[in-house]
Design a protein around this motif. Structure first.
Motif, short mmCIF file in Angstrom:
data_model
loop_
_atom_site.label_atom_id
_atom_site.label_comp_id
_atom_site.label_asym_id
_atom_site.label_seq_id
_atom_site.Cartn_x
_atom_site.Cartn_y
_atom_site.Cartn_z
N THR A 16 11.62 -33.59 134.17
CA THR A 16 10.69 -34.34 135.01
C THR A 16 11.20 -34.43 136.45
OG1 THR A 16 10.04 -35.68 133.11
CG2 THR A 16 9.56 -36.59 135.28
N GLN A 39 17.02 -23.77 128.91
CA GLN A 39 17.43 -23.08 127.71
C GLN A 39 16.24 -22.70 126.85
OE1 GLN A 39 20.62 -25.21 126.01
NE2 GLN A 39 21.70 -23.34 125.63
N CYS A 86 14.79 -27.95 125.97
CA CYS A 86 14.38 -26.57 126.09
C CYS A 86 12.95 -26.39 126.59
CB CYS A 86 14.52 -25.84 124.75
SG CYS A 86 16.12 -26.07 124.00
N VAL A 87 12.54 -27.18 127.56
CA VAL A 87 11.19 -26.98 128.09
C VAL A 87 11.18 -27.31 129.58
CG1 VAL A 87 10.50 -29.32 127.35
CG2 VAL A 87 8.75 -27.63 127.85
N GLY A 91 10.53 -34.05 129.76
CA GLY A 91 9.72 -35.07 129.12
C GLY A 91 8.29 -35.07 129.63
N ILE A 98 1.81 -41.75 128.60
CA ILE A 98 1.41 -43.13 128.88
C ILE A 98 2.01 -43.58 130.21
CG2 ILE A 98 1.60 -45.52 128.11
CD1 ILE A 98 1.60 -44.24 125.22
N ILE A 459 17.03 -39.43 134.58
CA ILE A 459 16.85 -40.84 134.26
C ILE A 459 18.19 -41.53 133.98
CG2 ILE A 459 16.49 -40.51 131.77
CD1 ILE A 459 14.45 -42.90 133.96
N THR A 470 9.57 -44.68 130.68
CA THR A 470 10.46 -44.27 131.76
C THR A 470 10.01 -43.08 132.60
OG1 THR A 470 11.66 -43.19 130.00
CG2 THR A 470 12.60 -45.21 130.88
C1 LIG Z 1 8.62 -37.78 122.71
C2 LIG Z 1 8.68 -38.52 124.01
C3 LIG Z 1 7.61 -39.30 124.40
C4 LIG Z 1 7.65 -39.98 125.61
N1 LIG Z 1 6.54 -40.66 126.02
C5 LIG Z 1 6.52 -41.21 127.24
C6 LIG Z 1 5.32 -41.78 127.74
O1 LIG Z 1 4.27 -41.76 127.09
N2 LIG Z 1 5.35 -42.35 128.98
C7 LIG Z 1 6.50 -42.39 129.74
O2 LIG Z 1 6.48 -42.97 130.83
N3 LIG Z 1 7.65 -41.82 129.29
C8 LIG Z 1 7.68 -41.20 128.09
N4 LIG Z 1 8.81 -40.58 127.65
C9 LIG Z 1 10.02 -40.62 128.50
C10 LIG Z 1 9.97 -39.68 129.72
O3 LIG Z 1 9.34 -38.46 129.39
C11 LIG Z 1 11.41 -39.46 130.20
O4 LIG Z 1 11.93 -40.69 130.62
C12 LIG Z 1 11.51 -38.48 131.36
O5 LIG Z 1 11.00 -37.22 131.00
C13 LIG Z 1 12.98 -38.35 131.79
O6 LIG Z 1 13.06 -37.39 132.82
P1 LIG Z 1 14.43 -36.71 133.20
O7 LIG Z 1 14.17 -35.87 134.39
O8 LIG Z 1 15.50 -37.71 133.25
O9 LIG Z 1 14.82 -35.80 131.96
P2 LIG Z 1 13.93 -34.84 131.06
O10 LIG Z 1 12.53 -34.80 131.51
O11 LIG Z 1 14.21 -35.22 129.64
O12 LIG Z 1 14.55 -33.41 131.37
C14 LIG Z 1 15.78 -32.99 130.90
C15 LIG Z 1 15.79 -31.46 130.83
O13 LIG Z 1 17.03 -31.01 130.30
C16 LIG Z 1 16.79 -30.06 129.29
N5 LIG Z 1 17.83 -30.24 128.26
C17 LIG Z 1 18.46 -31.40 127.95
N6 LIG Z 1 19.35 -31.18 126.97
C18 LIG Z 1 19.27 -29.87 126.68
C19 LIG Z 1 19.95 -29.03 125.78
N7 LIG Z 1 20.90 -29.50 124.96
N8 LIG Z 1 19.62 -27.75 125.75
C20 LIG Z 1 18.69 -27.25 126.59
N9 LIG Z 1 18.02 -27.98 127.46
C21 LIG Z 1 18.30 -29.27 127.50
C22 LIG Z 1 15.40 -30.34 128.74
O14 LIG Z 1 14.76 -29.16 128.33
C23 LIG Z 1 14.68 -30.90 129.95
O15 LIG Z 1 14.01 -29.89 130.63
C24 LIG Z 1 8.82 -39.90 126.43
C25 LIG Z 1 9.90 -39.12 126.03
C26 LIG Z 1 9.83 -38.42 124.84
C27 LIG Z 1 11.00 -37.56 124.44
#
Ligand SMILES: Cc1cc2nc3c(=O)[nH]c(=O)nc-3n(C[C@H](O)[C@H](O)[C@H](O)COP(=O)(O)OP(=O)(O)OC[C@H]3O[C@@H](n4cnc5c(N)ncnc54)[C@H](O)[C@@H]3O)c2cc1C
Length: 507
Positions: A16, A39, A86-87, A91, A98, A459, A470
Motif C-alpha cells: 500500500t 515476490q 506476494c502481491v 493490502g 473498508i 504500517i 489501518t
Molecule cells: C485480509 C486483510 C483485510 C484487510 N482489510 C482491511 C480493510 O477492509 N480496511 C482497512 O483499512 N485495512 C484493511 N487491512 C489492512 C491494510 O490493508 C494494511 O494495513 C495495509 O495494506 C498496510 O500497508 P503496508 O504498506 O504497511 O503493507 P502491505 O500493504 O501489507 O505491503 C507489504 C508488501 O510486502 C510484501 N511482502 C511482505 N512479506 C512478504 C514475504 N514474506 N514475501 C513476499 N512479499 C512479502 C507483500 O506482498 C506486500 O506487497 C486488511 C489487511 C488484510 C491482510
C-alpha cells in the motif's frame, strides 16, 4: 553470471505505502529510474472485483496466514492473522476495502511521542485528503479530498439488510447511540454512532481502488516488462535485499522474463544509486532486535540496524462478526462467496453495502518475532487486561441485541458471535525509537560508494496503533514518506508527468 542494473531508487516489496511513494516520485521526476520488486507472480490486476474480496483470502496466493501461539486469553485457542503477501499493491489489493479512519487524537498521540510538527493530525489530515477522491458530494472538504487517486464511495448500492439494521438497532435496542444514514464516521472526530461504512471502491467503475492501479499501473512511464528500457518504472519478481558490510546496496531479484526462459531463476542485481526503500508491511520488514534475530533458527542474514523494541508490542484490531438468520429476500453476498458464476456476473460491478458497527480496536496485545525465515512467533496473549475486555463486552452485547431482534431477523438458535483478527501493526516505534526527528528514516551513510539511505516505510513504523482499520493510515504514511524522501533527494514536488486510466488486462 548475474545481470546488473542500476536504478536511482529500488523498492524492496511494493505494498500500500510503497506504491504511493514510487508513483509520486515518478510523477515528480519522470527521469528517475525506479524498480519495484516483489515476490512471486501475483499482480493486483485481477483482484479488483470488489465482491470477490474473500477469494484472495481463501486461495492463499496473495495472503499469508500467521497463526499465533495458543493463548489463555482466548480459551487456549490461537488466532489466525492474514497478511498481504506476494502481491503488488499489498493490502490495498487484497483487503476488505473498508474505509475507516482513526480519531485525530491517535495521530496527535504519535506527535506527543517525540515527533512534533511532522506526524500529528494537523500535518497528516491534509495528506489523508490529498490521497482520496471522496465520492460523496456532501463530504466535508476540511477532512475529505475530492481529487486524489484513491476513490472512496458507498460501494454502489444500499442493501435492505443494512437499512433495516440502522432503522432498528439504535432506536430500539441501543438508545445511548444514534443511527444516521448520513453521519460521517470518518471525519476524524465522530464516534459512537451507527452509520454506513464507505469503501475503497470507485462508484463510477465499480472496481476496487488500490494503490497499484492508481499510483503505478497508470503512470505514463510504467510498464510490466522491464526489458523495454525506454520506460523508467519497472516491477520485478523475487527479491532479496543485499548488503555490503553495513550498507544496503540494492536488491537481488529474479526478473519476470527470466521465470520462463533459459535464464530461469538466475539472480539479477539491482543497484540503487540513491535509495533503497524497504516496505514489507507488519510481518515482512525483517528488522528488529539483533539478539532476538540471532536466536532465530535459520536467520543468518546480517542486520542493518539493531532495534530491540520492534515486535514487542504487537497490537491487533478486533472485528466482531455476528451471525444470524436473515429473511430470504435479504441482499447478501452468499451466492458470490459460494462461487455461483451467475451471481458473480450480476454483482461484478458493485460490492453490497453492508452496514455494521465494529467493536473497539486495539485491545489485544502481544509480540511478534521471527523465529526462523519461515515462521514467526506470534503471541497475542499479553497483556489483555480485564478492563480492556470489559470495554468489548457492551459492544458485543449491543451487536447481539441489534442482530437478534424479534421484529428484525430472528435467529431461532440464538445469535452466534465470533471474533476475527486482522493484521495491523507491531508498532513499538520501530524506526522512530532511534531517530524521532527523522520520521521513519534510518541513515546508513558510513563509507558509501553507492547508496546513501535505506528507508523503512510501511504500517510498522506507526509508533502506536490507531483505533481504526489501518489502510487509511498506511496511505497517509505513504504520502508522508514521499514528502520526506523527495525532500532528502532534492526532488521538486511539482508534478509534471501525466497519469492515465489503467487499461490493462483486468477483469
Ligand atoms: C485480509 C486483510 C483485510 C484487510 N482489510 C482491511 C480493510 O477492509 N480496511 C482497512 O483499512 N485495512 C484493511 N487491512 C489492512 C491494510 O490493508 C494494511 O494495513 C495495509 O495494506 C498496510 O500497508 P503496508 O504498506 O504497511 O503493507 P502491505 O500493504 O501489507 O505491503 C507489504 C508488501 O510486502 C510484501 N511482502 C511482505 N512479506 C512478504 C514475504 N514474506 N514475501 C513476499 N512479499 C512479502 C507483500 O506482498 C506486500 O506487497 C486488511 C489487511 C488484510 C491482510
Amino acid at each position: 553470471m548475474p545481470f546488473f542494473d542500476t536504478y536511482d531508487i529500488v523498492f524492496a516489496r511494493g505494498g500500500t505505502a510503497a506504491c504511493i511513494i514510487a508513483g509520486r516520485l515518478a510523477q515528480a521526476d519522470p527521469s528517475l529510474k525506479i524498480l519495484v520488486t516483489y515476490q512471486a507472480e501475483s499482480w493486483a490486476l485481477t483482484l479488483n472485483l470488489p465482491a470477490r474480496f474473500l477469494n484472495s483470502l481463501i486461495k492463499g496466493h496473495t495472503v499469508s496466514h500467521h497463526r499465533s501461539v495458543q493463548s489463555k486469553a482466548l480459551g487456549g485457542r490461537s488466532v489466525c492473522v492474514p497478511s498481504a503477501c506476494c502481491v503488488v499493491g499489498g493490502g490495498s489489493a487484497v483487503n476488505f476495502m473498508i474505509y475507516t479512519r482513526p480519531a485525530a487524537s491517535d495521530y496527535d498521540d504519535w506527535a506527543k511521542l517525540g515527533n512534533p510538527g511532522q506526524w500529528g493530525s494537523e500535518s497528516l489530515i491534509p495528506l489523508a485528503r490529498k490521497v482520496e477522491t471522496y465520492q460523496e458530494p456532501s463530504g466535508n472538504p476540511s477532512v475529505h479530498g475530492f481529487s486524489g487517486p484513491i476513490k472512496v464511495s458507498k460501494g454502489g448500492c444500499d442493501t435492505n439488510i443494512g437499512r433495516e439494521f440502522l432503522e432498528t438497532a439504535a432506536p430500539q435496542y441501543d438508545k445511548d447511540r444514534e443511527a444516521s444514514p448520513s453521519a460521517d464516521l470518518n471525519d476524524f472526530q465522530t464516534i459512537n454512532v451507527y452509520a454506513p461504512w464507505h469503501k475503497y471502491i470507485d462508484s463510477q467503475t465499480g472496481k476496487r481502488s488500490d494503490t497499484a492501479h492508481h499510483f503505478l499501473y497508470n503512470l505514463a512511464n510504467f510498464i510490466l516488462d522491464p526489458s523495454e528500457s525506454k520506460h523508467n518504472v519497472h516491477v520485478s519478481t523475487n527479491l532479496r535485499v543485499v548488503r555490503r558490510n553495513s550498507r544496503a546496496i540494492g536488491v537481488e531479484y529474479v526478473a519476470r522474463e527470466d521465470m520462463n526462459s533459459e535464464h530461469r531463476l538466475q539472480p539479477r542485481m539491482a543497484y540503487a544509486s540513491r535509495l533503497v526503500v524497504l516496505s514489507s508491511g507488519a510481518f515482512g520488514s525483517g528488522i528488529g532486535s539483533a539478539k532476538r534475530l540471532a536466536e532465530a533458527v535459520d536467520i543468518r542474514s546480517p542486520q542493518f540496524v539493531d532495534l530491540p523494541g520492534v515486535g514487542e508490542n504487537y497490537n491487533d484490531h478486533n472485528l466482531c462478526v455476528t451471525l444470524y438468520l436473515a429473511s430470504e429476500d435479504s441482499d447478501c453476498l452468499d451466492a458470490i462467496f459460494s462461487g455461483d458464476e451467475e451471481a458473480i456476473k450480476l454483482e461484478s460491478d458493485h460490492l453490497n453495502n453492508g452496514q455494521f458497527r465494529s467493536t473497539s480496536e486495539g485491545v489485544a496485545r502481544g509480540r511478534l518475532r521471527a523465529s526462523s525465515t519461515q515462521t514467526r512467533d506470534l503471541n497475542c496473549d499479553q497483556p489483555r487486561a480485564p478492563e480492556e475486555l470489559e470495554e468489548l463486552g457492551p459492544a458485543f452485547k449491543s451487536l447481539q441485541a441489534g442482530c437478534n431482534l424479534g421484529d428484525f431477523h430472528n435467529s431461532p438458535t440464538g445469535c452466534k458471535t465470533f471474533g476475527m483478527n486482522f493484521v495491523t501493526a507491531y508498532p513499538k516505534a520501530c524506526v522512530w525509537s532511534g531517530e524521532p526527528e527523522s520520521g521513519g528514516r534510518i541513515s546508513v551513510t558510513s563509507n558509501l560508494e553507492i547508496l546513501s539511505l535505506i528507508f523503512f516505510v510501511d504500517i510498522s513504523i506507526a509508533p502506536l496503533n490507531v483505533g481504526a482499520n489501518t489502510n487509511s493510515t498506511a496511505l497517509v504514511i505513504g504520502e508522508k514518506a514521499f514528502l520526506l524522501i523527495a525532500d532528502d533527494l532534492g526532488i521538486s514536488l511539482k508534478c509534471t508527468q501525466a497519469t492515465r486510466e489503467f487499461k490493462g488486462p483486468d477483469v
